[in-house]
Structures are given as C-alpha cells and as structure tokens.
Design a protein around this motif. Sequence first.
Motif, PDB file in Angstrom:
ATOM      1  N   THR A 158      45.717  -5.181 -42.812  1.00 56.80           N
ATOM      2  CA  THR A 158      46.360  -3.902 -43.086  1.00 56.80           C
ATOM      3  C   THR A 158      46.157  -2.912 -41.957  1.00 56.80           C
ATOM      4  OG1 THR A 158      45.860  -4.324 -45.411  1.00 56.80           O
ATOM      5  CG2 THR A 158      46.719  -2.167 -44.860  1.00 56.80           C
ATOM      6  N   VAL A 159      44.925  -2.745 -41.477  1.00 56.40           N
ATOM      7  CA  VAL A 159      44.686  -1.775 -40.406  1.00 56.40           C
ATOM      8  C   VAL A 159      45.473  -2.152 -39.152  1.00 56.40           C
ATOM      9  CG1 VAL A 159      42.953  -0.751 -38.895  1.00 56.40           C
ATOM     10  CG2 VAL A 159      42.428  -1.118 -41.306  1.00 56.40           C
ATOM     11  N   GLY A 160      45.335  -3.404 -38.731  1.00 58.15           N
ATOM     12  CA  GLY A 160      46.046  -3.828 -37.529  1.00 58.15           C
ATOM     13  C   GLY A 160      47.544  -3.781 -37.693  1.00 58.15           C
ATOM     14  N   GLY A 161      48.033  -4.221 -38.866  1.00 55.61           N
ATOM     15  CA  GLY A 161      49.473  -4.205 -39.104  1.00 55.61           C
ATOM     16  C   GLY A 161      50.048  -2.808 -39.105  1.00 55.61           C
ATOM     17  N   ALA A 302      52.196  -6.929 -46.162  1.00 53.21           N
ATOM     18  CA  ALA A 302      52.113  -8.068 -47.075  1.00 53.21           C
ATOM     19  C   ALA A 302      50.924  -7.867 -47.996  1.00 53.21           C
ATOM     20  CB  ALA A 302      51.962  -9.363 -46.282  1.00 53.21           C
ATOM     21  N   GLU A 303      51.020  -8.379 -49.197  1.00 55.81           N
ATOM     22  CA  GLU A 303      49.943  -8.228 -50.165  1.00 55.81           C
ATOM     23  C   GLU A 303      49.476  -9.595 -50.658  1.00 55.81           C
ATOM     24  OE1 GLU A 303      50.767  -3.921 -52.216  1.00 55.81           O
ATOM     25  OE2 GLU A 303      51.876  -5.643 -53.034  1.00 55.81           O
ATOM     26  N   ASP A 304      48.178  -9.765 -50.697  1.00 55.03           N
ATOM     27  CA  ASP A 304      47.542 -10.984 -51.176  1.00 55.03           C
ATOM     28  C   ASP A 304      46.871 -10.622 -52.495  1.00 55.03           C
ATOM     29  OD1 ASP A 304      45.821 -13.207 -51.600  1.00 55.03           O
ATOM     30  OD2 ASP A 304      45.871 -13.657 -49.456  1.00 55.03           O
ATOM     31  N   ILE A 305      47.549 -10.867 -53.601  1.00 52.53           N
ATOM     32  CA  ILE A 305      47.123 -10.376 -54.916  1.00 52.53           C
ATOM     33  C   ILE A 305      46.719 -11.538 -55.808  1.00 52.53           C
ATOM     34  CG2 ILE A 305      47.808  -9.084 -56.978  1.00 52.53           C
ATOM     35  CD1 ILE A 305      49.842  -7.592 -55.280  1.00 52.53           C
ATOM     36  N   ARG A 306      45.597 -11.391 -56.496  1.00 52.48           N
ATOM     37  CA  ARG A 306      45.195 -12.303 -57.558  1.00 52.48           C
ATOM     38  C   ARG A 306      45.053 -11.504 -58.847  1.00 52.48           C
ATOM     39  NH1 ARG A 306      46.644 -14.990 -54.060  1.00 52.48           N
ATOM     40  NH2 ARG A 306      45.713 -16.877 -53.149  1.00 52.48           N
ATOM     41  N   ARG A 321      36.364 -15.228 -45.293  1.00 54.07           N
ATOM     42  CA  ARG A 321      36.682 -16.428 -44.508  1.00 54.07           C
ATOM     43  C   ARG A 321      37.962 -16.272 -43.701  1.00 54.07           C
ATOM     44  NH1 ARG A 321      35.577 -21.568 -48.605  1.00 54.07           N
ATOM     45  NH2 ARG A 321      33.297 -21.423 -48.630  1.00 54.07           N
ATOM     46  N   GLY A 322      38.663 -15.157 -43.869  1.00 52.63           N
ATOM     47  CA  GLY A 322      39.915 -14.943 -43.151  1.00 52.63           C
ATOM     48  C   GLY A 322      41.070 -15.738 -43.704  1.00 52.63           C
ATOM     49  N   GLU A 323      40.974 -16.155 -44.973  1.00 52.13           N
ATOM     50  CA  GLU A 323      42.034 -16.956 -45.577  1.00 52.13           C
ATOM     51  C   GLU A 323      43.107 -16.105 -46.241  1.00 52.13           C
ATOM     52  OE1 GLU A 323      39.890 -19.448 -48.246  1.00 52.13           O
ATOM     53  OE2 GLU A 323      38.890 -20.593 -46.642  1.00 52.13           O
ATOM     54  N   ASN A 324      42.863 -14.815 -46.367  1.00 49.07           N
ATOM     55  CA  ASN A 324      43.867 -13.920 -46.964  1.00 49.07           C
ATOM     56  C   ASN A 324      45.004 -13.688 -45.981  1.00 49.07           C
ATOM     57  OD1 ASN A 324      41.880 -12.404 -45.336  1.00 49.07           O
ATOM     58  ND2 ASN A 324      43.147 -10.645 -45.877  1.00 49.07           N
ATOM     59  N   VAL A 325      46.146 -13.330 -46.523  1.00 48.34           N
ATOM     60  CA  VAL A 325      47.305 -12.967 -45.694  1.00 48.34           C
ATOM     61  C   VAL A 325      47.782 -11.604 -46.173  1.00 48.34           C
ATOM     62  CG1 VAL A 325      49.628 -13.581 -44.961  1.00 48.34           C
ATOM     63  CG2 VAL A 325      47.937 -15.392 -45.377  1.00 48.34           C
ATOM     64  N   GLY A 326      47.518 -10.576 -45.379  1.00 53.70           N
ATOM     65  CA  GLY A 326      47.891  -9.225 -45.770  1.00 53.70           C
ATOM     66  C   GLY A 326      46.774  -8.537 -46.532  1.00 53.70           C
ATOM     67  N   LYS A 327      47.127  -7.457 -47.205  1.00 55.43           N
ATOM     68  CA  LYS A 327      46.160  -6.654 -47.938  1.00 55.43           C
ATOM     69  C   LYS A 327      45.642  -7.404 -49.155  1.00 55.43           C
ATOM     70  CE  LYS A 327      43.847  -3.291 -49.670  1.00 55.43           C
ATOM     71  NZ  LYS A 327      42.514  -3.028 -49.165  1.00 55.43           N
ATOM     72  N   THR A 328      44.308  -7.493 -49.289  1.00 54.64           N
ATOM     73  CA  THR A 328      43.679  -8.242 -50.368  1.00 54.64           C
ATOM     74  C   THR A 328      43.442  -7.347 -51.567  1.00 54.64           C
ATOM     75  OG1 THR A 328      42.592  -9.612 -48.707  1.00 54.64           O
ATOM     76  CG2 THR A 328      41.778  -9.766 -50.964  1.00 54.64           C
ATOM     77  N   LEU A 329      43.980  -7.756 -52.721  1.00 57.28           N
ATOM     78  CA  LEU A 329      43.924  -6.943 -53.932  1.00 57.28           C
ATOM     79  C   LEU A 329      43.625  -7.820 -55.137  1.00 57.28           C
ATOM     80  CD1 LEU A 329      47.244  -5.017 -53.265  1.00 57.28           C
ATOM     81  CD2 LEU A 329      44.993  -3.913 -53.239  1.00 57.28           C
TER      82      LEU A 329
END
Length: 333
Positions: A158-161, A302-306, A321-329
């Motif tokens: 998110t910050v970099g994007g 992009a949002e990485d939502i569970r 681990r860097g496995e998320n893609v986009g903002k983790t929520l």
Amino acid sequence: MTDPAREVVLVHSVTAAPVAADFTVVARHRTAPEGDGWLKVRPLFLSLDPYMGACIRGRHMGEPAPAPGEPLPGFCVAEVEASRDPAFAPGDRVVTEAGWTDLAWVPSERARRVSTDIAASLHLSVLGMPGLTAWAGMTQLAKTGAGDLLTVNAAAGTVGGVAGQIARNLGGRAIGIAGGSQKCDLVVDRYGFDACIDYRTEDWEMQLASAVAPGSTIHFENVGAGQLAVGIRNLKLYGRVVLCGLADHYHADAGPAVTAIGPLVGKRAAVFGLVVYDFYPRWSEWTALAEPWVKAGRLTIAEDIRQGLDSAGAQVERLVRGENVGKTLVQVA
C-alpha cells in the motif's frame, strides 16, 4: 450492562516472525464504561500492516510487546453503535484502535470520523495510515512534482503503491520494485507505474539501472539496507531519499540494518527519515487531496482480504512472509 465479544490475542510471547499458531480467539464481555466521551463500535475491517510483526515482538519505536491475552495494536474501520459524545452518532463510520475484536468501547478522542460514500476498507489503505505515510514522504519530505522520477520498492504494497501513484498524479514518473511477476503486473497494470522490476530475477539491478537511466530523482525505501544501496546507486546528483520502512529487518535476529554512507555523500543526496506519527495532525490534508483521486479512479489499491477474526493469525503469517498481494485486511463484519 455487558455485551459478548470475540477478540484475537497472543497465545504466548513471540520471539520470532509471528505465525498463525501464535494467535487465538477468546470470548470477552464488554462492560460499558462510566462517564461521557465513549463510543461503542463494531469493527468492519481490521488493518494488518508490516510493522505489526515488530510491535508483537517489542521492537517498534521502543514500545513494549503486548502480553499474551492483552489487546493487540492496529487500526480498524468501525461503525458506531452507541455514542456518549454529541460529536458522534450511531451509524457514523470511524477509524480507531479497538484491538482485534468484533466489539469495543473506545474513547471518542481517539476516533476519526470518515466518509461513508467511499468503500469502508479504503479508509485503512489509501486513505488510512499507509496512504498518509506515502503522502508525507512524497509531498512533505521529498517535495515531488512534475519531472521527478521515483524508484520505490515494495511497490505492490500500500505505501509503495500509493507513493508511485502520487508521483504520477503530480506529473512525475514511477519505477517500482517488487517480488514476482504477479506483483509487478499489479504495479504496472493497476497502479499505473511506468515499469516494475522483479527483484527475484538474476539481473534485476541491471534492469533497474536501465529503466531509470540517467538516474532517479527520488528513492523511497520500504525494505532495507540491501535494496537501499541499489536505490542510492541509481540516484541522480542531489536526489532525495525517503527512509520509510525496513521490512527485511523487522523479523531478523541479526543486528540493525547497515548502509554505507559514502555513496550518499557522493550523490550529494538529501536523506529524510519518515515517522508517520508526526503527520497524524495533518490527516485531513491527505484525505482532501486523495478522496477526489479515489472517486476519479486515479488512486487505487489491491486488497488481500480474509473473512472473520479466526483468519487473522494466518493473515499475519502471510503478511510477514510477503505472500500477501496488496493491502492486508481481515473483514470482521
């Protein structure tokens, strides 16, 4: 009067990068506090950010680690269910720190009302602390503008994007650095960067040098010493460096990150350390700029939502681990 609630807490003290098994969900009973100045809130989304791993281990800004069973730090966007402050009403949407829970009472002075005509989750990403961080670094420290060329790592985050999109929206160009083709495609296709370099490829440093030749004017660092050295090497004379994050070092057991200062001298570079807390009083300046961009489609993430609090521990593990893609929520409700 008490209300039932569920809350994510630590099972035990954490001394390494957190994993799902370090967390559990417990039942709580929320008792209404006495006096005025309180809000009863129902969290909708919980924000998970890279710095949380350091917080959980007691390695963030000198703050102590949360003890097992205690509330965990982090922002949520929530709906006000009851208010003891005339400035807030039931149905208002706020961003606050409530713990990783589905019900809480919070001091109204620690809640920030947000608009309801924008998707709730965006108040934790592009309009939240990550967006504020990018705005502070890009506009208040590096003073980006037309003609600038930005390099930024962790560009799919998110910050970099947001940093790259700010550069583009203000007349500059942006070259991202990210890990893997999926993240690089996101950076270019969705965030609109001019290019993205996959640092997992063998010749990525040569690719970056070619992409920014004859040099970048701003480097925005989110990762750590190794990639910072590459960013400095590709900087133009009198370029600006924003030191924002050290994701590679948050969970390392070795000593602190080290970067040679000689190249900074040779580049005559200006270096800015960024701590977003300094800019909390100016949050409204960022949202005033960013909300029109969001509505016009010029600022996205992009949002990485569970779903559900039970997924929070696994989400943290994926994040560190860097496995998320986009903002983790985590979607709580």
